[in-house]
Design a protein around this motif. Structure first.
Motif, PDB file in Angstrom:
ATOM      1  N   LEU A 160       0.832  -1.188   0.000  1.00 19.99           N
ATOM      2  CA  LEU A 160       0.000   0.000   0.000  1.00 19.99           C
ATOM      3  C   LEU A 160       0.877   1.253   0.000  1.00 19.99           C
ATOM      4  O   LEU A 160       1.743   1.411   0.862  1.00 19.99           O
ATOM      5  CB  LEU A 160      -0.896   0.027   1.241  1.00 19.99           C
ATOM      6  N   CYS A 161       0.636   2.171  -0.946  1.00 17.64           N
ATOM      7  CA  CYS A 161       1.432   3.389  -1.048  1.00 17.64           C
ATOM      8  C   CYS A 161       0.519   4.563  -1.388  1.00 17.64           C
ATOM      9  O   CYS A 161      -0.209   4.510  -2.388  1.00 17.64           O
ATOM     10  CB  CYS A 161       2.515   3.234  -2.115  1.00 17.64           C
ATOM     11  N   THR A 200      14.599   0.683  -6.886  1.00 16.49           N
ATOM     12  CA  THR A 200      14.949   1.014  -5.502  1.00 16.49           C
ATOM     13  C   THR A 200      13.704   1.187  -4.648  1.00 16.49           C
ATOM     14  O   THR A 200      13.613   0.668  -3.529  1.00 16.49           O
ATOM     15  CB  THR A 200      15.799   2.291  -5.473  1.00 16.49           C
ATOM     16  N   ARG A 201      12.699   1.909  -5.166  1.00 15.24           N
ATOM     17  CA  ARG A 201      11.470   2.112  -4.397  1.00 15.24           C
ATOM     18  C   ARG A 201      10.713   0.807  -4.199  1.00 15.24           C
ATOM     19  O   ARG A 201      10.142   0.563  -3.139  1.00 15.24           O
ATOM     20  CB  ARG A 201      10.588   3.143  -5.090  1.00 15.24           C
ATOM     21  N   ALA A 202      10.705  -0.046  -5.224  1.00 12.71           N
ATOM     22  CA  ALA A 202      10.029  -1.339  -5.090  1.00 12.71           C
ATOM     23  C   ALA A 202      10.694  -2.182  -4.009  1.00 12.71           C
ATOM     24  O   ALA A 202      10.008  -2.846  -3.209  1.00 12.71           O
ATOM     25  CB  ALA A 202      10.051  -2.074  -6.423  1.00 12.71           C
ATOM     26  N   GLU A 203      12.027  -2.133  -3.942  1.00 12.47           N
ATOM     27  CA  GLU A 203      12.740  -2.893  -2.920  1.00 12.47           C
ATOM     28  C   GLU A 203      12.410  -2.362  -1.523  1.00 12.47           C
ATOM     29  O   GLU A 203      12.273  -3.145  -0.574  1.00 12.47           O
ATOM     30  CB  GLU A 203      14.250  -2.827  -3.191  1.00 12.47           C
ATOM     31  N   LEU A 204      12.276  -1.050  -1.391  1.00 17.20           N
ATOM     32  CA  LEU A 204      11.917  -0.473  -0.095  1.00 17.20           C
ATOM     33  C   LEU A 204      10.504  -0.894   0.319  1.00 17.20           C
ATOM     34  O   LEU A 204      10.258  -1.212   1.490  1.00 17.20           O
ATOM     35  CB  LEU A 204      12.018   1.051  -0.165  1.00 17.20           C
ATOM     36  N   LEU A 205       9.581  -0.889  -0.622  1.00 14.61           N
ATOM     37  CA  LEU A 205       8.215  -1.312  -0.309  1.00 14.61           C
ATOM     38  C   LEU A 205       8.194  -2.761   0.179  1.00 14.61           C
ATOM     39  O   LEU A 205       7.511  -3.105   1.150  1.00 14.61           O
ATOM     40  CB  LEU A 205       7.327  -1.147  -1.529  1.00 14.61           C
TER      41      LEU A 205
END
Length: 405
Positions: free
Chosen positions: A104-105, A396-401
């Motif tokens: 969820l974002c 990078t953002r996908a890995e953080l999520l």
């Protein structure tokens, strides 16, 4: 993945459309997640609104991830009465989407009509981890751009902006991940987040990076003494400082600097800029061609330029600065945590304090006289630009999520 945003959704020719940059982002998300549910604000059908004149629209069913993408249009409800009337039904829809989604974002940005905030409240109620995403310090943007607004709007801002700040802090504090675009946003919101990250947003690719041949040609022409080529790409809007931009060019010309300058972009102040350029005697060296929908043409214009001059007046994180660096074009303009961070490691620009017109003009004329130093800045800008490509930033953002949600 479930994304809630404020982006306009419009039906054109019977097809649901989004702006081209959002579409590019959805394709990148599609490379990182099996399914995507995306919500935007229903802008209706028919011709675009005045504020969308510079938008290039793409049908969502043409996207590479279209078979794994669900797009949900939520109602526009930025007025309190409209928000109250549409709240219950929209929250039920959001509740169902939260229940059925894994990651969820939510993009947050206001009070009334901010469906990302409503989705966050529902996630808190259900004890579901979620991420928040900010691309600018919204309350500061509203405050700084509203100083000349009618009295009623200024009174409304005085009442609502403190509430907005507390509301956002509440939602950030209960999130599991904070994605804050650029240092202006990061420094404002990170103290309230448990897992804050400074991220960047760009739609440039490795193929967009300036080539060594183009860099060499640009520096060679510069060192031969040709007039400086100056460029800006963005809306002619008060928050972008277009009149400061013209004033700096006028004063630089008075000091003897030879240049050509182009502001690519439409906006509410374009006609004012045209009139002002005429008054200042800049019509022969400043071009204001308006909106250009051909992205490759804009990148080519930035690659050809020696300087990217900007006068941004609000705490935001505009992509155009990153695009200039990718094109090997150094930044000169008002410093901010965002712009300072971009060039802090490898260089690629010269920044001055906001509203310091004297320093800005001195920076321009000094670089004009020091062509070898400017050629070094051009190469530094190109080095800095190599770290920004959309494949990397979205991965990078996908890995953080995945890590925090």
């Amino acid at each position: 993945m479930f994304l809630v945003t404020h982006v306009a959704l419009r039906r054109i020719g019977g097809r649901l459309c989004l702006d081209d940059q959002t579409c590019a982002g959805l394709d990148r998300w599609g490379e990182n997640f099996a399914r995507i549910t995306y919500t935007g604000i229903d802008a209706g059908a028919g011709p675009p609104a005045v504020g969308e004149a510079s938008t290039v629209w793409r049908p969502v069913d043409d996207l590479a991830c279209a078979d794994r993408l669900s797009v949900v249009a939520l109602p526009e409800a930025y007025r309190i009465a409209t928000f109250a009337a549409r709240y219950a039904g929209t929250r039920r829809r959001l509740t169902d989407l939260v229940r059925r989604s894994r990651y969820l974002c939510y993009t947050l940005g206001s009070l009334a009509g901010d469906w990302g905030g409503v989705a966050a409240l529902e996630s808190i109620r259900r004890r579901r981890p979620y991420a928040v995403w900010f691309d600018r310090v919204e309350h500061e943007v509203i405050r700084r751009t509203g100083t000349d607004a009618p009295l009623r709007r200024r009174m409304k801002n005085a009442l609502t902006l403190p509430l907005m700040v507390r509301y956002h802090q509440h939602l950030i504090a209960r999130s599991h991940l904070g994605l804050f675009q650029g240092q202006d946003t990061f420094r404002t919101y990170a103290p309230h987040a448990r897992n804050p990250f400074c991220v960047y947003d760009t739609h440039t690719t490795r193929d967009d990076l300036v080539t060594e041949t183009a860099l060499a040609d640009k520096c060679r022409a510069l060192l031969k003494g040709e007039p400086l080529k100056i460029v800006y790409v963005g809306r002619a809007d008060a928050m972008k400082g277009p009149l400061d931009w013209l004033d700096a060019l006028h004063r630089a010309r008075q000091s003897g600097m030879r240049f050509t300058a182009t502001w690519w972009g439409d906006g509410p102040l374009r006609e004012t800029m045209q009139a002002r350029a005429g008054e200042l005697g800049l019509a022969d060296c400043v071009a204001l061609p308006g909106f250009e929908g051909d992205r490759q043409k804009l990148l080519a214009a930035m690659r050809a330029a020696h300087l990217f001059l900007f006068c941004h007046r609000t705490p935001e994180s505009p992509r155009c600065l990153i695009e200039a660096l990718v094109c090997g074009t150094p930044l000169i303009g008002y410093g901010s945590p965002y712009s300072e961070d971009l060039i802090g490691q490898d260089g690629g620009g010269r920044l001055v304090r906001m509203d310091d017109g004297n320093a800005l003009v001195s920076g321009l004329t000094d670089l004009d006289r020091d062509r070898a130093g400017l050629a070094g800045l051009i190469r530094a800008a190109a080095r800095t630009g190599t770290q920004f490509d959309e494949d990397t930033v979205y991965r990078t953002r996908a890995e953080l999520l995945r890590r925090y949600l």
